[in-house]
Design a protein around this motif. Structure first.
Motif, PDB file in Angstrom:
ATOM      1  N   LYS A  95     -23.942  66.487 -69.194  1.00  0.00           N
ATOM      2  CA  LYS A  95     -25.098  66.411 -68.308  1.00  0.00           C
ATOM      3  C   LYS A  95     -26.298  67.200 -68.823  1.00  0.00           C
ATOM      4  N   GLU A 105     -25.013  62.915 -58.025  1.00  0.00           N
ATOM      5  CA  GLU A 105     -25.944  63.900 -58.604  1.00  0.00           C
ATOM      6  C   GLU A 105     -25.915  63.946 -60.134  1.00  0.00           C
ATOM      7  N   LYS A 149     -34.431  65.555 -62.804  1.00  0.00           N
ATOM      8  CA  LYS A 149     -33.050  65.763 -62.348  1.00  0.00           C
ATOM      9  C   LYS A 149     -32.265  66.580 -63.368  1.00  0.00           C
ATOM     10  N   TYR A 206     -30.693  70.313 -62.843  1.00  0.00           N
ATOM     11  CA  TYR A 206     -29.275  70.566 -63.121  1.00  0.00           C
ATOM     12  C   TYR A 206     -29.134  71.743 -64.091  1.00  0.00           C
TER      13      TYR A 206
END
Length: 198
Positions: free
Chosen positions: A135, A159, A188, A192
């Motif tokens: 991610k 998410e 995003k 994160y």
């Protein structure tokens, strides 16, 4: 210069309240009319639109040739590329191909490089697909999944910064511009990263 858009789950002609009612409409016909109006207010004739499945269903029992759904589909601006969803049978795929505004229809998924705004990489599919385990990977080197099917209102799958929902349900009954998707994914991913570092 033409723009590139994505969307999914049009459900044209799906005369069931759990679809059009969930989206805030009193009837299937109202749903489809707003879809066309919203779409054509954004998309130009020369723009490209990737539709990630579930384009249309039978409007009624007598609609064997999907005349209603095809008549709505043909009103949509742009050059359409349709990726098969779970409601897109082989016979529907063949009918989509006969529409003047459809460039291609049938692939279950499509890999797309997008060099127009800085070389981004996308995996377009009807179903959400985990394609980037890391991610924190930089956005330009990640493989980003654009998907439909879920009818969720949230833009991201659990998410995950590289799994982005393009369903009409998540975008006020409108297709989404690729540049806007990229900017949202960047934000995003940064959120994160910042959350991990706290």
């Amino acid at each position: 210069m033409s723009k590139v858009w994505t969307t999914s789950d049009l459900h044209i002609g799906h005369n069931r309240e759990f679809v059009y009612g969930y989206r805030g409409f009193a009837s299937c016909e109202e749903h489809d009319a707003v879809l066309v109006e919203n779409w054509n207010s954004l998309v130009a004739e020369d723009d490209i639109v990737y539709i990630l499945g579930d384009v249309m269903l039978k409007h009624n029992l007598e609609d064997d040739d999907f005349k209603y759904g095809l008549s709505v589909l043909e009103k949509l601006n742009g050059k359409l590329i349709i990726i098969r969803g779970n409601h897109d049978s082989e016979s529907k795929i063949e009918k989509y191909k006969m529409c003047d505004n459809v460039l291609m229809a049938g692939d279950a998924a499509l890999y797309l490089d997008y060099p127009e705004v800085g070389s981004y990489h996308f995996y377009l599919s009807h179903y959400p697909t985990l394609v980037a385990h890391e991610k924190l990977k930089p956005v330009k080197t990640a493989l980003i999944n654009l998907y439909g099917h879920t009818h969720q209102k949230e833009h991201f799958y659990n998410e995950h910064p590289y799994m982005y929902c393009v369903c009409l349900d998540a975008h006020d009954m409108k297709p989404v511009l690729m540049e806007d998707i990229i900017e949202e994914i960047k934000k995003k991913r940064s959120a994160y990263r910042d959350g991990i570092q706290k």
